[in-house]
Design a protein around this motif. Sequence first.
Motif, short mmCIF file in Angstrom:
data_model
loop_
_atom_site.label_atom_id
_atom_site.label_comp_id
_atom_site.label_asym_id
_atom_site.label_seq_id
_atom_site.Cartn_x
_atom_site.Cartn_y
_atom_site.Cartn_z
N TYR A 139 -38.24 55.77 4.35
CA TYR A 139 -36.80 55.72 3.85
C TYR A 139 -35.77 55.18 4.54
N LYS A 140 -34.97 54.19 4.21
CA LYS A 140 -33.89 53.99 4.88
C LYS A 140 -32.81 54.41 4.30
N THR A 141 -31.80 54.86 4.79
CA THR A 141 -30.83 55.81 4.37
C THR A 141 -29.46 55.43 4.99
N GLN B 33 -33.60 53.44 0.28
CA GLN B 33 -34.47 52.42 0.23
C GLN B 33 -35.90 52.56 1.01
N ARG B 34 -37.06 52.18 0.23
CA ARG B 34 -38.23 52.43 0.83
C ARG B 34 -38.59 51.29 1.38
N LEU C 290 -27.18 55.10 -0.44
CA LEU C 290 -28.37 54.24 -0.08
C LEU C 290 -29.63 54.88 0.08
#
Length: 252
Positions: A110-112, A104-105, A102
């Motif tokens: 960024y979410k990881t 996501q910007r 995962l």
Amino acid sequence: MKTFVMGDIHGAAVAFHQCLERSSFDFENDLLIQLGDVVDGFEGVYECIEILLKIKNLIALKGNHDDWFLEFIRTGYHPTGWNFGGKETALSYLKLTGRDRLIQRGREGYKTALDPTDIPDSHKEFFEKQKLYFVDDSNNCYVHAGFNRFLSWSRQRPETFYWDRELWLAALDYHTMKRRDPGMDPFVNMNEFHEIYLGHTPTMNWKTDKPMRAENILNVDTGARQGGRLTIMDVRTKEYWQSDMVEGVQAP
């Protein structure tokens, strides 16, 4: 035993392999002084750490990107939101988890899906043990970014060693002016090292992918993260070997 110094790797695993092979580096007998910033840039970070851990005689210095990753390891929080090449570092370790990769910007970066517990203990220890600087028996200093040349060694702030570019930039300016005025006073450096090896500020900023020298300071960050090359240099002879131009994912 030969002593080699290497600039900023930034996860470029293929380039790292090329430098070691082209220099005929001996994992058992030679010494490698790596100037920091192993992470952030390409997805081969995990592989790069694995290679470094196989080197018997290794001096690993802390770069500013490594410091960001260490904060994540310690707290679960990445101070730049995995920006500035951090996304590729997260992806390198996410490959090992077997979970959804995962990324996501969002508003804060960024979410990881990466958690500090996903980082192997041997890698955590590597980042915990990186040094701020190293001085060898010939009074050569090795540092990621630089230091305050107007302060004695004992008064340096720790973050200066992996952030401050002033030493390199001032040496370049002095070197240029000295060509016009050979009678100038010597370059100010209270610590009087024989030679200083650093990275952090890519030579690509001066449109070259080769190491640069200004006075007694050698810059061996030849822009691996910026599409330049990774460089390894023999400290005694100054002979150096380089990777191909760094492109693509850079994970074997």
